[in-house]
Design an enzyme around this catalytic site. Structure first.
Site, PDB file in Angstrom:
ATOM      1  N   TYR A   1       4.259   6.909  15.524  1.00 40.31           N
ATOM      2  CA  TYR A   1       3.068   6.113  15.428  1.00 40.31           C
ATOM      3  C   TYR A   1       1.827   6.617  15.640  1.00 40.31           C
ATOM      4  CZ  TYR A   1       0.053   1.934  15.874  1.00 40.31           C
ATOM      5  OH  TYR A   1      -0.908   1.157  15.793  1.00 40.31           O
TER       6      TYR A   1
ATOM      7  N   ILE B   1      -3.950  -6.038  21.251  1.00 32.97           N
ATOM      8  CA  ILE B   1      -4.688  -6.933  20.716  1.00 32.97           C
ATOM      9  C   ILE B   1      -3.539  -8.253  20.622  1.00 32.97           C
ATOM     10  CG2 ILE B   1      -6.084  -8.053  18.661  1.00 32.97           C
ATOM     11  CD1 ILE B   1      -7.483  -5.931  20.306  1.00 32.97           C
TER      12      ILE B   1
ATOM     13  N   ALA C   1       1.300  10.055  15.304  1.00 30.89           N
ATOM     14  CA  ALA C   1       1.219  11.075  14.275  1.00 30.89           C
ATOM     15  C   ALA C   1       0.186  10.329  13.118  1.00 30.89           C
ATOM     16  CB  ALA C   1       2.591  11.348  13.840  1.00 30.89           C
TER      17      ALA C   1
ATOM     18  N   SER D   1      -5.797   3.394  16.034  1.00 34.07           N
ATOM     19  CA  SER D   1      -5.360   2.502  17.277  1.00 34.07           C
ATOM     20  C   SER D   1      -5.718   3.507  18.527  1.00 34.07           C
ATOM     21  CB  SER D   1      -3.850   2.665  17.216  1.00 34.07           C
ATOM     22  OG  SER D   1      -3.206   2.591  18.556  1.00 34.07           O
TER      23      SER D   1
ATOM     24  N   VAL E   1       0.840  -1.195   0.095  1.00 34.19           N
ATOM     25  CA  VAL E   1      -0.059  -0.014  -0.041  1.00 34.19           C
ATOM     26  C   VAL E   1       1.020   1.484  -0.009  1.00 34.19           C
ATOM     27  CG1 VAL E   1      -1.947  -1.017   1.145  1.00 34.19           C
ATOM     28  CG2 VAL E   1      -0.242   0.263   2.597  1.00 34.19           C
TER      29      VAL E   1
ATOM     30  N   LYS F   1      -1.441   7.424  13.247  1.00 34.80           N
ATOM     31  CA  LYS F   1      -2.940   6.891  13.802  1.00 34.80           C
ATOM     32  C   LYS F   1      -3.763   8.094  13.974  1.00 34.80           C
ATOM     33  CE  LYS F   1      -1.966   2.541  12.787  1.00 34.80           C
ATOM     34  NZ  LYS F   1      -2.875   1.963  11.852  1.00 34.80           N
TER      35      LYS F   1
END
Length: 246
Positions: free
Chosen positions: A152, A185, A154, A139, A61, A156
């Site tokens: 991370y 999770i 930033a 998240s 992606v 999400k």
């Protein structure tokens, strides 16, 4: 969940974890799947778990041309795209900001945020025609900050802002855009799980009011709900599925 039987759903990051669990869930609800992931082995395993009769190809992606080519191929093969699950992402590693490399920054931005943009842009003409929906993965660190996870966070937080803006843009066209924000999770890419130590897992369990980590299947159930008819008045929503972090 109703309204998913016979629908075509494109899933990114479907080679493991939440993406795989969601593919299995949607397969069980009668959807036709376009299973994608960077891992050939991962998508092959997911395809087998979903009966072996869906579209399944690799997709990076972070590469916009790859996304455009794959979306065109999916439409040629399956005829349309009704729903999109933007699940592809890279889980974080804790770094003080002074230790973050440009390479790490670029990689997280390219996959976690640009990937959602590229897939959304390429599929919009098809999802709009179908009056379908998007479910994007953020998240719990997309709604609250975490020390040493600045990059991370930033990406999400960016997914949520992007999704809410797209909900406003696409809502008048009959397309809904919602977000699921998972907490800890039990997936192979969860940093604590990957460590394979009881201490890491127990620390995550202690941080949760329910005293346990969530499962990919529990996230998949929420994703299926958001795509289904029962959620047809939900647009621009962010659903936190974290068991209530302390």
């Amino acid at each position: 969940m109703t309204g998913l039987s016979g629908k075509v759903v494109l899933l990114t990051g479907a080679g493991s974890g939440i993406g795989r669990a969601t593919a299995i869930k949607l397969h069980g609800l009668g959807a036709t799947l376009a299973i994608t992931d960077v891992s050939q082995e991962g998508i092959s395993q997911t395809l087998e778990l979903c009966g072996g009769k869906h579209y399944a190809q690799t997709l990076d992606v972070s590469k916009q041309q790859d996304v455009e080519n794959r979306v065109a191929e999916i439409v040629a093969s399956l005829g349309r795209i009704d729903h999109v699950f933007n699940c592809a992402g890279i889980n974080p590693t804790a770094f003080p900001l002074t230790d973050v490399s440009e390479e790490y920054y670029d990689k997280l931005m390219a996959v976690n945020l640009k990937g959602v943009f590229s897939v959304t842009k390429a599929t919009m003409p098809h999802v709009t025609t179908s009056r379908g929906s998007y479910v994007n993965v953020s998240s719990i660190l997309g709604v609250r900050a975490g020390a040493e996870y600045a990059i991370y966070c930033a990406t999400k937080w960016g997914v949520i802002g992007f999704s809410k803006a797209m909900a406003l843009e696409l809502g008048p066209k009959g397309v809904r855009v919602n977000v699921v924000a998972p907490g800890y999770i039990t997936t192979p890419t969860n940093a604590g799980v990957a460590k394979g130590t009881d201490d890491a897992i127990k620390e995550m369990e202690r941080a949760n009011s329910l005293g346990r980590m969530g499962t990919p299947e529990e996230i998949a159930a929420v994703v299926a709900f958001l795509m289904g008819d029962e959620a047809k008045y939900m647009n621009g929503s962010v659903v936190e599925v974290d068991g209530m972090m302390k």
